[in-house]
Motif scaffolding. Sequence first.
Motif, PDB file in Angstrom:
ATOM      1  N   ILE A 173      -1.361  -6.172  -8.875  1.00 42.03           N
ATOM      2  CA  ILE A 173      -2.363  -5.969  -7.813  1.00 42.03           C
ATOM      3  C   ILE A 173      -1.824  -6.524  -6.498  1.00 42.03           C
ATOM      4  O   ILE A 173      -1.890  -5.889  -5.446  1.00 42.03           O
ATOM      5  N   LEU A 174      -1.264  -7.729  -6.587  1.00 47.91           N
ATOM      6  CA  LEU A 174      -0.735  -8.369  -5.380  1.00 47.91           C
ATOM      7  C   LEU A 174       0.342  -7.503  -4.721  1.00 47.91           C
ATOM      8  O   LEU A 174       0.360  -7.330  -3.504  1.00 47.91           O
ATOM      9  N   LYS A 175       1.207  -6.927  -5.538  1.00 48.97           N
ATOM     10  CA  LYS A 175       2.312  -6.138  -4.972  1.00 48.97           C
ATOM     11  C   LYS A 175       1.802  -4.877  -4.279  1.00 48.97           C
ATOM     12  O   LYS A 175       2.364  -4.453  -3.279  1.00 48.97           O
ATOM     13  N   ARG A 176       0.726  -4.304  -4.828  1.00 51.79           N
ATOM     14  CA  ARG A 176       0.158  -3.117  -4.178  1.00 51.79           C
ATOM     15  C   ARG A 176      -0.343  -3.491  -2.778  1.00 51.79           C
ATOM     16  O   ARG A 176      -0.075  -2.810  -1.804  1.00 51.79           O
ATOM     17  N   PHE A 177      -1.059  -4.602  -2.681  1.00 48.31           N
ATOM     18  CA  PHE A 177      -1.543  -5.055  -1.368  1.00 48.31           C
ATOM     19  C   PHE A 177      -0.379  -5.417  -0.459  1.00 48.31           C
ATOM     20  O   PHE A 177      -0.377  -5.080   0.726  1.00 48.31           O
ATOM     21  N   ALA A 178       0.620  -6.122  -1.008  1.00 52.03           N
ATOM     22  CA  ALA A 178       1.763  -6.575  -0.186  1.00 52.03           C
ATOM     23  C   ALA A 178       2.489  -5.386   0.422  1.00 52.03           C
ATOM     24  O   ALA A 178       2.874  -5.415   1.589  1.00 52.03           O
ATOM     25  N   ALA A 205      13.461 -12.399   2.617  1.00 51.57           N
ATOM     26  CA  ALA A 205      12.315 -12.137   1.745  1.00 51.57           C
ATOM     27  C   ALA A 205      11.219 -11.443   2.545  1.00 51.57           C
ATOM     28  O   ALA A 205      10.693 -11.993   3.510  1.00 51.57           O
ATOM     29  N   GLU A 206      10.918 -10.217   2.153  1.00 50.85           N
ATOM     30  CA  GLU A 206       9.833  -9.493   2.812  1.00 50.85           C
ATOM     31  C   GLU A 206       8.507 -10.140   2.386  1.00 50.85           C
ATOM     32  O   GLU A 206       7.618 -10.359   3.177  1.00 50.85           O
ATOM     33  N   TYR A 207       8.432 -10.412   1.110  1.00 49.33           N
ATOM     34  CA  TYR A 207       7.323 -11.229   0.617  1.00 49.33           C
ATOM     35  C   TYR A 207       7.717 -11.847  -0.707  1.00 49.33           C
ATOM     36  O   TYR A 207       8.677 -11.422  -1.353  1.00 49.33           O
ATOM     37  N   VAL A 208       6.988 -12.885  -1.085  1.00 46.73           N
ATOM     38  CA  VAL A 208       7.211 -13.546  -2.372  1.00 46.73           C
ATOM     39  C   VAL A 208       5.915 -13.500  -3.158  1.00 46.73           C
ATOM     40  O   VAL A 208       4.840 -13.804  -2.616  1.00 46.73           O
TER      41      VAL A 208
END
Length: 255
Positions: free
Chosen positions: A29-34, A136-139
């Motif tokens: 879920i987090l990756k979809r939002f990220a 890092a684009e996001y972690v």
Amino acid sequence: MTGERLSELLADMPLRIAAYDTVDSTGNILKRFASLGEPEGLLIVAEQQTAGRGQYGRKFFSPKGSGIYFSLLLRPKSDAAEATAITVIAAIAVSKAIEAIAGIPAGIKWVNDVICRGKKVAGILTEATLTSGGIAEYVHLGIGLNLYGGAFPDDIAAKAGGIFEREAPKDLRADLVAASVREFYALYSKLPNGNFMSEYRSRSVLPGRRILLTDEAGTRVVTAETIGDDAALIVREASGESKILTSGRCKIELI
Ligand code: BTN
């Protein structure tokens, strides 16, 4: 309900909290939002995961009722090396949170398992999505807490345990998540300059112990010596030779 209590406990923090009953994986879920550009500070919490993911592509057993599973979206400002620091501070934060809420000592098994009464009670997964320039684009920081033991399948029952020996009279799921997130941010806000390794070392359960190591050279018993400032584990082989281990390249088991 965990979500409402969690929002109250973390009301002063720069977070957006989404709480679910059952998800495949809070990390998914987090990756979809990220990927849609969500800023840092999204916290996804679930009571159950049907496809919980652990390190090295393993499954993370995530049943309803005996654990709590959460993912935090981070967008660190400096380089990807911060993923290691994030792993280190997450392990410190979760062990401090368990000590504060459950009142029992919590140690760290390199690199990021939290251990109470000799058994793993929490797993931490740090996944950095990198830009083409290596930044890092996001972690994704994903944490699974086992509140109670007993429900584990045979293959993990010997190694996994619960933070509490029996069901606590009060539901402390939200308290544990809130304390973990709060402790994490207290350390994360010191990056990239903070030095966390002395605290990490003092909480580490491996130094001085004989452990089972599996790496490219096979599986054997070695002695854990210390953990370096770069978070590498230094072990001594039976031959007397010293070896520096990097996380992700080997598997360590307590014996
Ligand atoms: C490990 O011990 O191998 C790491 C386990 C990490 C599990 C957490 S639970 C929340 C988040 N969602 C997942 O699917 N995995 C992480």
